[in-house]
Motif scaffolding. Structure first.
Motif, short mmCIF file in Angstrom:
data_model
loop_
_atom_site.label_atom_id
_atom_site.label_comp_id
_atom_site.label_asym_id
_atom_site.label_seq_id
_atom_site.Cartn_x
_atom_site.Cartn_y
_atom_site.Cartn_z
N VAL A 196 -3.66 -1.15 9.05
CA VAL A 196 -4.24 -1.24 7.71
C VAL A 196 -5.74 -1.53 7.71
O VAL A 196 -6.48 -1.02 6.88
CB VAL A 196 -3.51 -2.30 6.83
N GLU A 197 -6.18 -2.29 8.68
CA GLU A 197 -7.59 -2.67 8.70
C GLU A 197 -8.52 -1.49 8.98
O GLU A 197 -9.71 -1.54 8.70
CB GLU A 197 -7.84 -3.80 9.70
N LYS A 208 -9.44 3.88 5.49
CA LYS A 208 -10.47 4.01 4.47
C LYS A 208 -9.97 4.76 3.24
O LYS A 208 -10.76 5.30 2.45
CB LYS A 208 -11.72 4.67 5.05
N SER A 213 -1.12 2.13 -1.41
CA SER A 213 -0.60 0.92 -2.05
C SER A 213 -1.67 0.36 -2.99
O SER A 213 -2.83 0.74 -2.94
CB SER A 213 -0.23 -0.11 -0.99
N SER A 214 -1.26 -0.52 -3.82
CA SER A 214 -2.24 -1.13 -4.72
C SER A 214 -2.91 -2.34 -4.06
O SER A 214 -3.90 -2.86 -4.55
CB SER A 214 -1.58 -1.55 -6.03
N ALA A 215 -2.37 -2.74 -2.92
CA ALA A 215 -2.99 -3.86 -2.20
C ALA A 215 -4.24 -3.38 -1.46
O ALA A 215 -4.40 -2.20 -1.21
CB ALA A 215 -1.99 -4.44 -1.21
N PHE A 216 -5.11 -4.32 -1.15
CA PHE A 216 -6.36 -4.00 -0.45
C PHE A 216 -6.30 -4.44 1.01
O PHE A 216 -5.64 -5.43 1.33
CB PHE A 216 -7.52 -4.81 -1.07
N SER A 227 -9.04 -5.75 4.08
CA SER A 227 -10.15 -6.69 3.92
C SER A 227 -11.47 -5.96 3.62
O SER A 227 -12.44 -6.57 3.21
CB SER A 227 -10.30 -7.57 5.16
N LYS A 228 -11.50 -4.64 3.84
CA LYS A 228 -12.71 -3.89 3.50
C LYS A 228 -12.66 -3.38 2.06
O LYS A 228 -13.58 -2.70 1.59
CB LYS A 228 -12.87 -2.70 4.45
N TYR A 265 -10.23 -1.28 0.83
CA TYR A 265 -9.55 0.01 0.67
C TYR A 265 -8.06 -0.23 0.44
O TYR A 265 -7.50 -1.23 0.88
CB TYR A 265 -9.73 0.88 1.91
N PRO A 303 -4.73 0.86 1.67
CA PRO A 303 -4.06 1.64 2.72
C PRO A 303 -2.72 2.20 2.24
O PRO A 303 -2.18 1.72 1.24
CB PRO A 303 -3.85 0.61 3.83
N HIS A 323 1.34 2.99 2.30
CA HIS A 323 2.57 2.36 2.78
C HIS A 323 3.70 3.36 2.60
O HIS A 323 3.57 4.33 1.84
CB HIS A 323 2.84 1.03 2.06
N MET A 325 3.82 -2.48 -4.33
CA MET A 325 3.15 -3.68 -3.82
C MET A 325 2.21 -4.27 -4.86
O MET A 325 1.68 -3.56 -5.71
CB MET A 325 2.34 -3.32 -2.58
N SER A 326 1.96 -5.51 -4.74
CA SER A 326 1.09 -6.17 -5.71
C SER A 326 -0.37 -6.01 -5.33
O SER A 326 -0.69 -5.50 -4.28
CB SER A 326 1.44 -7.65 -5.75
N ASP A 327 -1.25 -6.45 -6.19
CA ASP A 327 -2.68 -6.37 -5.93
C ASP A 327 -3.14 -7.41 -4.94
O ASP A 327 -4.12 -8.12 -5.15
CB ASP A 327 -3.45 -6.58 -7.25
N SER A 328 -2.44 -7.54 -3.85
CA SER A 328 -2.78 -8.59 -2.91
C SER A 328 -3.57 -8.00 -1.74
O SER A 328 -3.81 -6.81 -1.68
CB SER A 328 -1.51 -9.23 -2.39
N LEU A 329 -3.95 -8.85 -0.85
CA LEU A 329 -4.66 -8.41 0.35
C LEU A 329 -3.65 -8.26 1.47
O LEU A 329 -2.87 -9.18 1.72
CB LEU A 329 -5.69 -9.49 0.72
N ILE A 330 -3.62 -7.08 2.11
CA ILE A 330 -2.76 -6.97 3.28
C ILE A 330 -3.64 -6.80 4.50
O ILE A 330 -4.63 -6.08 4.46
CB ILE A 330 -1.74 -5.80 3.19
N PRO A 358 -15.65 7.24 4.73
CA PRO A 358 -14.32 7.57 4.23
C PRO A 358 -14.23 9.07 3.92
O PRO A 358 -15.14 9.63 3.32
CB PRO A 358 -14.20 6.77 2.92
#
Ligand SMILES: Cc1ncc(C[n+]2csc(CCOP(=O)(O)OP(=O)(O)O)c2C)c(N)n1
Ligand code: SF4
Ligand code: SF4
Ligand code: SF4
Ligand SMILES: [Mg+2]
Lengths: 394, 78, 295
Positions: free
Chosen positions: B10-11, B14, B31-34, B36-37, B39, B41, B43, C1-6, C32
């Motif tokens: 995931v890290e 982009k 996914s709607s999750a970010f 750490s940069k 973006y 990724p 799933h 997934m939620s708006d969390s950090l993965i 990108p």
């Protein structure tokens, strides 16, 4: 003999007494030194070097390739070096100008190689068939950025042979591009050249690493100044870049890494300057005037020096065999004792600036300039020697 | 029953969306999750459809996704 | 997934491309949606599939975004000067003929500043595999016009649109003498891998052009969308025409892209010709080049 020297491969050594010109002698020096690869592009007055190499090398086991231009020649030879060869290229002014970026690349990547420049009159196309010594500063500073090179100046066909070997040896020992600064007269002058047996020729072998793949750091110096090399195809998977790089060879474009790298590139040569600086001296003891010269001009100056001595002047001679690194320590020492320096050269004032800088006002410096196309008249040098002997020390 | 298993670093992602777009069996979605940069990724929304063809791996310009074939029967044991 | 950090998930196995990557240098610098990395995936698969000995493989790049490939592959890799990857690679190959030498560089690097070397290496038939990532622009320096930029494109140095005719690279290298010429886009990941494998089977100058987006500079300035939009365009507008006459495969900004293997022919390579010439002329006196062990 130092342990890290070995003897020349006899297959490349044309032992015997020859009557050849400086260009041909230079080629024989390269072969004796172990060069088995050359890339070139024809240009007067240097072409004879590669013409001879092209005819000799298939009988010795190696490759000559005539490239499409000097930009190509000056990097093709570096590819060959990383493939395991000792390699060189040969050119004159206009081609030397095109090679500048790759002199910087060789300095940055520490690619051992030799650039032969048979100097002719410039700027631009200038005097294709006539001599000059006007590329001396270009040899030192022609590529961008801070770097250090070695430059040697032969004054006879015999030295074209002997010093070409030295040039390759320095290149290997310091992993640096070495400029072999001939001039048209030395290149085309035919004289006796004695080529000794191979077992009397010392050759500096490639600083090849003995480390394992795991332990090898391509630009690690282990506290020394010169890293060990590996060649492509040996399993080291190393990276070479002209970008500022760390000991792994990886790009790292930060001021501390730049500082460390560029200073090491400079220091590895400067720290050994005393050993690299070769010169020929004559009657320096008690001299009032010292004539500093190199290449063909040193032979013309000899006449003037002898004439001056006949008329009672105390004239010493310092012939630079190594132009770069400039023997500033030697000049500094002399400056404390002599009245003045006289510097004849086939340009409008290049190495004379170095003499003046090193003398630092302790002795006066007189240039005897010449725009090239011929050599000095000894009387013109004599006139300046006389003037210099009368001057008051600053 | 999935024949392949898709893995995501995931890290390094982009979020170009190539893997989502060109997966032949539509296994992936951003996914709607970010990371750490910042973006999003991908799933696996339909992991059971993954054939392990590794097309996603071949497209990914950031070397952030790849797939492995699952030996028959293995997946069920897990 | 939620708006969390993965930040991590559990992964299985390894990415095949990792076998040839300097993973300690990841993540890379490419933008990108830039597909230079995608071409590296195809390259890696080709190496694995054709079981090339990675120890005998050297990769040479010039300067540019594509030129950075040399720094990311775990091979003997050389990041040379702008335009000079081919002559460097020529020296490497001639000094050690056992090496497989790949040149991996950009369109500007290979066809503008390095254009002279490109045609001469093809003419000499030096045994090099050239992979040219053609993003139709000088990307690294900010999106200036390249010799490959299609007419009417907006670039930073042709802000009112380009008007110089552009090079059709397959046509150029075929005319110069290349023995293998193919073109794919970054959509054609598997075909590209196959072409690279095929090129390794050839002895001589092989040239593979990969049309690739530069979303940051070319696509954006020309309102052609992002990387994904460009990939969809490649998918839609590419036509596979193996053996197409290369004179007919020129590119336009939004038109059809002819892809495929255009040239596959045999001609002795430089070293073979050199050797036979020396044997013929020198006979007994010819001495074979040994491995260049420096002493
Ligand atoms: C001698 C020299 N001139 C100019 C440059 C600046 N420069 C760096 S990369 C580049 C263009 C690269 O374009 P391309 O080869 O198409 O690579 P891309 O970045 O598009 O992948 C230029 C002009 C340079 N590094 N060296
Ligand atoms: S292709 Fe790679 S970078 Fe693009 S979205 Fe998928 S995982 Fe992320
Ligand atoms: S391996 Fe194939 S099927 Fe599985 S997610 Fe990737 S592209 Fe889709
Ligand atoms: S500038 Fe263009 S070519 Fe360079 S990394 Fe970004 S998208 Fe790729
Ligand atoms: Mg480009």
């Amino acid at each position: 003999m130092k342990a890290d020297h070995c003897k020349a491969d006899p297959r490349g050594v044309l032992t015997g007494t020859h009557f050849i010109d400086g260009d041909h002698a230079c080629c024989e020096g390269a072969l004796a030194a172990g060069a088995r690869f050359a890339a070139g592009y024809p240009i007067t007055p240097s072409t004879e070097v590669v013409e001879r190499f092209a005819s000799r090398v298939p009988t010795v086991g190696g490759t000559f390739i005539q490239m499409e231009d000097e930009l190509a020649a000056s990097i093709t030879l570096q590819g060959a070096v990383w493939g395991g060869a000792k390699a060189f290229t040969v050119t004159s002014g206009p081609g030397f100008s095109l090679m500048m970026e790759h002199i910087g690349y060789a300095a940055m990547t520490e690619t051992p190689c030799v650039f032969v420049d048979v100097q002719r009159g410039g700027p631009s196309t200038g005097l294709p068939t006539l001599p000059a010594q006007a590329d001396m500063m270009q040899a030192r500073w022609g590529s961008h950025g801070d770097y250090e090179i070695i430059a040697l100046c032969p004054n006879s066909p015999q030295e074209c042979f002997d010093l070409t070997i030295k040039a390759f040896n320095f290149a290997e020992e310091f992993r640096v591009p070495v400029m072999f600064m001939m001039d048209e007269v030395v290149g085309h002058m035919t004289e006796k050249v004695v080529i000794p047996p191979a077992d009397q020729i010392e050759v500096f072998p490639r600083k090849h690493t003995h480390k394992s793949v795991e332990d090898y750091l391509p630009y690690g110096t282990n506290g020394g100044q010169v890293p060990e090399m590996a060649h492509a195809g040996e399993g080291y998977n190393f990276h070479v870049t002209g970008l500022t790089h760390d000991e792994r060879g990886y790009p790292n474009m930060t001021p501390p890494v730049q500082d460390k790298l560029v200073r090491r590139l400079q220091n590895k040569i400067r720290a050994a300057a005393d050993r690299i600086s070769l010169f020929e001296e004559e009657q320096l003891e008690g001299a009032d005037v010292v004539v500093v010269s190199y290449g063909i001009t040193s032979r013309v100056a000899q006449r003037a020096i002898e004439a001056a001595r006949k008329s009672g002047l105390r004239v010493g001679k310092l012939r630079l065999i190594t132009a770069w690194p400039f023997p500033e320590k030697k000049i500094r020492e002399l400056a404390a004792k002599v009245k003045s320096f006289v510097v004849p050269e086939l340009n409008l004032g290049q190495m004379v600036r170095e003499v003046e800088r090193a003398a630092a006002g302790k002795a006066r410096t007189f240039a005897v300039s010449h725009a090239g196309g011929g050599v000095h008249r000894p009387e013109d040098i004599l006139k300046v020697i006389v003037e210099a002997s009368r001057c008051q020390t600053a | 029953m999935a024949e392949g298993r898709v893995s995501i670093v995931v890290e390094h992602c982009k979020a170009c969306g190539f893997c989502v777009e060109f997966c032949p069996t539509h296994v992936l979605e951003l996914s709607s999750a970010f990371n750490s940069k910042g973006y999003h990724p991908p799933h696996a929304v339909h992991p059971e459809r993954c054939s392990g063809c590794d097309l996603c791996g071949m497209y990914c310009p950031d070397f952030a996704i790849y797939a492995t074939k699952v030996a028959p029967g293995k997946e069920r044991d897990k | 997934m939620s708006d969390s950090l993965i930040t991590d998930i559990v992964n299985a196995g390894v990415n095949p491309v990792d076998q040839i990557l300097r993973t300690d240098r990841m993540p890379h610098i490419w933008c990108p949606g830039c597909c230079i990395g995608t071409t590296v995936n195809s390259f890696a698969r080709a190496l694995i599939d054709s079981k090339i000995d990675l120890g005998s493989l050297a990769l040479v790049s010039g300067i540019g975004c594509t030129g950075r490939v040399a720094g990311y592959v775990k091979l003997d890799s050389f990041h040379t000067t702008h335009g000079r990857a081919i002559p460097f690679a020529t020296g490497l190959k001639l000094a050690n003929p056992k090496l497989n030498v790949v040149v991996y560089s950009g369109d500007g690097d290979l066809s503008a500043i390095g254009g002279n070397h490109l045609i001469h290496a093809a003419r000499r038939n030096i045994d090099l595999k050239v992979i040219c990532v053609n993003n139709l622009i000088y990307a690294m320096t900010g999106g200036q016009t390249a010799p490959t930029t299609p007419g009417h494109s907006i670039t930073s140095t042709n802000p009112y649109g380009t008007f110089e005719p552009s090079f059709n690279l397959p046509h150029l290298v075929e005319a110069a003498g290349a023995v293998y010429v193919a073109r794919w886009t970054t959509f054609h990941v598997r075909q590209l891998a196959r072409s690279i494998s095929e090129a390794f089977q050839k002895k001589g100058f092989s040239f593979i052009e990969v049309i690739s987006p530069c979303p940051t500079l070319y696509q954006r300035r020309n309102k052609l969308g992002d990387g994904l939009d460009t990939m969809k365009y490649y998918k839609e507008k590419s036509k596979v025409r193996h053996g197409a006459p290369t004179g007919e495969v020129g590119l336009t900004m939004t038109g059809e892209i002819i892809v495929g293997k255009f040239v596959d022919r045999d001609r002795p390579d430089y070293q073979t010709m050199m050797r036979s010439q020396y044997c013929e002329s020198l006979g007994e006196k010819f001495v074979e080049q040994e491995e260049m062990v420096c002493s």
